[in-house]
Design an enzyme around this catalytic site. Structure first.
Site, mmCIF file in Angstrom:
data_model
loop_
_atom_site.group_PDB
_atom_site.id
_atom_site.type_symbol
_atom_site.label_atom_id
_atom_site.label_comp_id
_atom_site.label_asym_id
_atom_site.label_seq_id
_atom_site.Cartn_x
_atom_site.Cartn_y
_atom_site.Cartn_z
ATOM 1 N N PRO A 1 0.593 -1.509 -0.354
ATOM 2 C CA PRO A 1 -0.069 0.094 -0.163
ATOM 3 C C PRO A 1 0.761 1.150 -0.380
ATOM 4 O O PRO A 1 1.373 1.835 1.064
ATOM 5 C CB PRO A 1 -0.572 -0.520 1.166
ATOM 6 C CG PRO A 1 -0.828 -1.309 1.937
ATOM 7 C CD PRO A 1 0.428 -2.043 0.697
ATOM 8 N N GLU A 2 0.499 2.313 -0.974
ATOM 9 C CA GLU A 2 1.149 3.609 -0.667
ATOM 10 C C GLU A 2 0.020 4.362 -1.141
ATOM 11 O O GLU A 2 -1.080 4.478 -1.155
ATOM 12 C CB GLU A 2 2.664 3.183 -2.068
ATOM 13 C CG GLU A 2 3.495 2.690 -2.135
ATOM 14 C CD GLU A 2 4.540 2.950 -2.681
ATOM 15 O OE1 GLU A 2 4.636 3.646 -3.144
ATOM 16 O OE2 GLU A 2 5.237 1.632 -2.600
ATOM 17 N N LYS B 1 -1.215 8.179 3.540
ATOM 18 C CA LYS B 1 -1.300 6.507 3.542
ATOM 19 C C LYS B 1 -1.926 6.949 4.673
ATOM 20 O O LYS B 1 -1.613 5.590 4.897
ATOM 21 C CB LYS B 1 -0.086 6.412 4.063
ATOM 22 C CG LYS B 1 1.317 6.101 2.736
ATOM 23 C CD LYS B 1 2.498 5.697 2.872
ATOM 24 C CE LYS B 1 3.436 5.812 2.134
ATOM 25 N NZ LYS B 1 5.043 4.828 2.429
ATOM 26 N N ARG C 1 14.834 -1.309 3.623
ATOM 27 C CA ARG C 1 13.834 -0.441 2.667
ATOM 28 C C ARG C 1 14.806 -1.475 1.966
ATOM 29 O O ARG C 1 16.101 -1.071 1.394
ATOM 30 C CB ARG C 1 14.006 0.650 2.352
ATOM 31 C CG ARG C 1 12.414 1.282 3.689
ATOM 32 C CD ARG C 1 11.529 0.797 3.235
ATOM 33 N NE ARG C 1 10.606 1.730 3.918
ATOM 34 C CZ ARG C 1 9.532 1.936 4.261
ATOM 35 N NH1 ARG C 1 9.104 1.387 2.538
ATOM 36 N NH2 ARG C 1 8.694 2.727 5.075
#
Length: 251
Positions: free
Chosen positions: A2-3, A51, A241
């Site tokens: 999800p972004e 978000k 990341r």
């Protein structure tokens, strides 16, 4: 993953199904808010901020954040409910289920914006301001581009997929310091364009080719050939990341 575009689309779908409808069931499966029952009240609106997702009902606001694995599922009552459900809302035949939500809390509607006050300009929001976003981006010229793009205080909505794709289309390695950017405003504008183009679909595309397996430039393509030059896409998953890049196209 999800972004900002996924959350925007999710909010739009929830708003279409719930806004203006009276809730007939409210089952919150988070201990702190388990006694809250909003059944009988009307859903006023559903919207996103970066978000973050908000469902405003009467005097309260349901605030959720999908984090890495969360989702909202909405349709007729055939929507499955299992142990991963954190909240179930029903309005007649409509059922909306929040699954594996990273954050779920009930806030006072009048002050719900306090939880997102720290965010930078929302790439898909009415407050979008490229000048402010550019200024935020360049405050610390020694920070790495990828680090800054993922900082929601700079601009809200970019996640790891778009971060990697933006670095590629801009021709910079993710580890490049911001001071090396020739045109910071252009990077900010590209970020906005990417999310805006994908805001109404679930399968995001940054290449312009929506065919399966052709949608992204570098993300998730470690070891495969670069779509531009054929060079092997590199990968680094050692940090918090993951990073993907083309050593030829990005310098």
């Amino acid at each position: 993953m999800p972004e900002g575009d996924t959350v925007w689309h999710t909010a739009a779908v929830l708003h279409r199904h719930l806004a203006g409808r009276t809730l007939t069931r409210c089952d919150i499966r988070v201990p702190r808010f388990a006694t809250v029952d909003l059944a009988g009240q009307v859903t006023d609106e559903v919207f996103s901020r970066g978000k973050h997702l908000f469902i405003r009902i009467g005097a309260v606001s349901i605030h959720s954040h999908l984090k890495m694995d969360g989702s909202w599922r909405v349709a007729q009552r055939a929507v499955r409910v299992d142990h991963r459900a954190r909240i179930i809302l029903e309005a007649g035949a409509i059922r909306a289920v929040g699954v594996d939500l990273g954050v779920l809390e009930i806030l006072d509607r009048d002050t719900d914006d306090a939880v997102v006050a720290h965010l930078g300009p929302d790439l898909l929001g009415e407050d979008w301001d490229p000048q402010v976003a550019t200024a935020n981006l360049t405050i610390d010229p020694n920070r790495k581009i990828a680090e800054v793009l993922l900082d929601q205080r700079v601009l809200a909505g970019v996640g790891n997929v778009y971060c990697n794709e933006l670095c590629f289309v801009s021709g910079y390695l993710p580890s490049t310091p911001v001071r090396a950017l020739g045109d910071p405003h252009r990077l900010v504008t590209r970020a906005r364009d990417m999310l805006w183009a994908n805001r109404s679909r679930w399968n995001r595309c940054t290449t312009g080719d929506t065919r399966a397996g052709r949608q992204l430039w570098v993300y998730g393509r470690a070891g495969q050939g670069c779509r531009r030059c054929g060079t092997r896409i590199e990968y680094d998953g050692a940090g918090e990341r993951v990073r993907f890049w083309c050593p030829e196209c990005q310098r």
